[in-house]
Design a protein around this motif. Structure first.
Motif, mmCIF file in Angstrom:
data_model
loop_
_atom_site.group_PDB
_atom_site.id
_atom_site.type_symbol
_atom_site.label_atom_id
_atom_site.label_comp_id
_atom_site.label_asym_id
_atom_site.label_seq_id
_atom_site.Cartn_x
_atom_site.Cartn_y
_atom_site.Cartn_z
ATOM 1 N N UNK A 13 35.570 -28.119 -95.763
ATOM 2 C CA UNK A 13 36.960 -28.397 -95.385
ATOM 3 C C UNK A 13 37.953 -27.401 -95.964
ATOM 4 N N UNK A 14 39.202 -27.849 -96.048
ATOM 5 C CA UNK A 14 40.275 -27.013 -96.585
ATOM 6 C C UNK A 14 40.239 -26.990 -98.109
ATOM 7 N N UNK A 15 40.772 -25.903 -98.666
ATOM 8 C CA UNK A 15 40.776 -25.726 -100.122
ATOM 9 C C UNK A 15 42.204 -25.424 -100.568
ATOM 10 N N UNK B 224 45.097 -15.422 -97.110
ATOM 11 C CA UNK B 224 44.868 -15.087 -95.696
ATOM 12 C C UNK B 224 43.701 -15.877 -95.100
ATOM 13 N N UNK B 225 42.946 -16.567 -95.949
ATOM 14 C CA UNK B 225 41.796 -17.344 -95.484
ATOM 15 C C UNK B 225 42.308 -18.597 -94.752
ATOM 16 N N UNK B 226 41.904 -18.807 -93.523
ATOM 17 C CA UNK B 226 42.432 -19.967 -92.784
ATOM 18 C C UNK B 226 42.052 -21.324 -93.381
ATOM 19 N N UNK B 227 41.064 -21.342 -94.274
ATOM 20 C CA UNK B 227 40.712 -22.621 -94.917
ATOM 21 C C UNK B 227 41.496 -22.857 -96.201
ATOM 22 N N UNK B 228 42.259 -21.854 -96.649
ATOM 23 C CA UNK B 228 42.940 -21.957 -97.948
ATOM 24 C C UNK B 228 44.414 -22.327 -97.776
ATOM 25 N N UNK B 229 44.863 -23.239 -98.614
ATOM 26 C CA UNK B 229 46.282 -23.603 -98.656
ATOM 27 C C UNK B 229 46.811 -23.189 -100.030
ATOM 28 N N UNK B 230 47.795 -22.284 -100.046
ATOM 29 C CA UNK B 230 48.363 -21.804 -101.309
ATOM 30 C C UNK B 230 49.566 -22.660 -101.687
ATOM 31 N N UNK B 231 49.812 -22.754 -102.984
ATOM 32 C CA UNK B 231 50.986 -23.479 -103.476
ATOM 33 C C UNK B 231 52.036 -22.461 -103.897
ATOM 34 N N UNK B 232 53.263 -22.661 -103.456
ATOM 35 C CA UNK B 232 54.346 -21.726 -103.759
ATOM 36 C C UNK B 232 55.377 -22.440 -104.614
ATOM 37 N N UNK B 233 55.833 -21.770 -105.675
ATOM 38 C CA UNK B 233 56.766 -22.427 -106.591
ATOM 39 C C UNK B 233 58.075 -21.658 -106.776
#
Ligand SMILES: *Cc1c(COP(=O)(O)O)cnc(C)c1O
Length: 349
Positions: free
Chosen positions: A72-74, A92-101
Motif C-alpha cells: 500500500x501507501x507509505x 516522486x514515488x507514487x506510493x509515498x506521501x510526504x509530510x510538509x511542515x
C-alpha cells in the motif's frame, strides 16, 4: 541458538493486532526506527497481513526497507526537506506521501514533477514541526499544485486539553481546505467525532500501542556464555573492579549493541529513586547498576557497564549458578532493542 532472542507467540500477537485494527477505524500502523524491536520488514509484513491500505515510516530512508514487504501507501512522518536527497527522491514515488511542515517546502513540492502526494502538518502545543495556524491560509494557493492528501495534527501525550486543541486545530485546517485529518496520539473516538463533525474523515497513526500492546505475547531470553567462581575482593572486567562478595561471575550474551545497559533519559521521578538507592546503601550507591538479566529467580547486578555484545553479571554465592548454554530471561526495552533473533511461533498443527 545463541544471543538475545525475542520469542513472540504468533497467534496471540496477531489476535491482538487484528483486534486493534478492527476497533480503530483509519488505523495507519507506524513502522519506524528499530521496528519496535521486531524490525521494519517484520512490521511491514504484519501490516500487509492486517490488510491496511497505508503504513507510516519515520524517515525517507526507511521507505526502501518496507516497500517490498507491503503493497500500500507509505507515509513519511518526519517533515520533508529539500536538503535531504532521499526525501526529494522518494517524494516522486507514487506510493509515498510526504509530510510538509513549512510553506516554502510546500512551494518547492508544488513546483516538482508529477504532483507529489503531501500531507501538511500544523504546529500543535508540542511545538515540534508544522505551519503556524496563522499561515494555514497560504496552503490554499499551493494545495492545488500537489496531490493534497490531508492535514497532520500530532498531539502531546499529556491528556489535559488535548481533545480541545485537536478540535480547534482541525476546524482551522478544515476551514482552509476540507481534507482527511491525520492524527497522532488522540483517542480513536475523539478523532472520529471531530472528523465527522467537520464533514471529513480521519486517520490515526499508531506504533507503540499496536506492536507492543500485548506484552504477555512475547518474551526475551539470552544465552549464558561463561560462568566463573570469584572471591570477594578479586578484580574483574575491563575496569578491574573489585568483586563485593564471594560468588560467580556470569558472562551473558547481550550488551550495548542490543540496547542493553542503555537507559533512556531519566525523568525527575527516577532521579528521586536514585537518591533513595544512595540513602539505603544499595549496590547502586556503589556505582553498580541492576542488570536486566534474571538469574536464579532475581535480577542481578552488573559487574561493570556492558560493552557491545556481552555483559558481566555478579551472582552471589548463595544463588545457584546457571550452566553455560542456559537461556536466561532478559528484560529489553523494545524501542531501543536490537535482538539477535526474532522467533515468531506459529499455531501448532
Ligand atoms: C512515532 C510517531 C507516531 C507513533 O508513535 P507511538 O507513540 O509509537 O504510537 C505517531 N505519529 C508521529 C508523528 C510519530 O512521529
Amino acid at each position: 541458538m545463541s544471543g538475545v532472542t525475542l520469542t513472540v507467540d504468533g497467534p496471540a500477537w496477531r489476535t491482538h493486532l487484528r483486534h486493534l485494527a478492527d476497533t480503530t477505524p483509519g488505523l495507519v500502523p507506524v513502522a519506524k526506527g528499530n521496528g519496535y524491536g521486531f524490525g521494519l520488514d517484520t512490521l511491514a509484513r504484519e501490516a500487509q497481513r492486517l490488510g491496511v491500505d497505508t503504513i507510516a515510516v519515520g524517515i525517507p530512508g526507511e521507505v526502501a526497507l518496507v516497500r517490498d514487504h507491503f503493497d500500500g501507501d507509505i507515509v513519511i512522518l518526519n517533515p520533508w526537506s529539500a536538503d535531504d536527497p532521499v526525501a526529494v527522491e522518494v517524494a516522486a514515488d507514487p506510493r509515498v506521501i510526504s509530510t510538509v511542515s513549512r510553506v516554502d517546502d510546500l512551494a518547492r513540492l508544488a513546483g516538482a514533477e508529477g504532483r507529489p502526494r503531501v500531507l501538511v502538518e500544523v504546529l500543535t502545543s508540542m511545538r515540534r514541526h508544522g505551519l503556524a495556524p496563522t499561515d494555514l491560509a497560504k496552503v490554499n494557493e499551493l494545495g492545488d499544485a500537489v496531490s493534497f492528501e490531508g492535514w497532520v495534527i500530532h498531539l502531546p501525550h499529556v491528556a489535559d486539553g488535548r481533545t480541545a486543541e485537536a478540535e480547534q486545530l482541525a476546524a482551522a485546517c478544515n476551514a482552509v481546505r476540507s481534507a482527511p485529518l491525520w492524527f497522532s496520539h488522540l483517542a480513536g473516538d475523539d478523532a472520529a467525532r471531530i472528523a465527522t463533525g467537520l464533514g471529513t474523515t480521519h486517520r490515526l497513526r499508531i506504533g507503540t500501542n499496536l506492536w507492543l500492546g500485548a506484552p504477555a505475547t512475547r518474551s526475551a531470553t539470552t544465552t549464558v556464555l561463561d560462568v566463573h567462581p570469584v572471591r570477594r575482593g578479586e578484580r574483574v572486567g575491563y575496569w578491574r573492579r573489585r568483586v563485593p562478595a564471594d560468588g560467580w561471575l556470569v558472562i551473558v550474551a547481550g550488551g550495548t549493541a542490543n540496547g542493553i545497559g542503555m537507559e533512556a533519559p531519566t525523568s525527575a521521578r527516577s532521579a528521586r529513586s536514585r537518591v533513595i538507592s544512595v540513602a539505603t546503601g544499595s549496590l547502586a550507591a556503589l556505582g553498580r547498576a541492576l542488570s536486566p538479566f534474571t538469574i536464579d529467580g532475581k535480577k542481578r547486578w552488573f559487574a561493570e557497564p556492558p560493552h557491545m555484545q556481552s555483559s558481566m553479571v555478579l551472582l552471589p554465592g548463595s544463588a545457584t549458578p546457571p550452566a553455560v548454554g542456559d537461556q536466561l530471561p532478559v528484560e529489553v526495552r523494545l524501542t531501543t532493542a536490537q535482538v539477535d533473533q526474532l522467533v515468531i511461533t506459529e499455531a501448532a498443527e
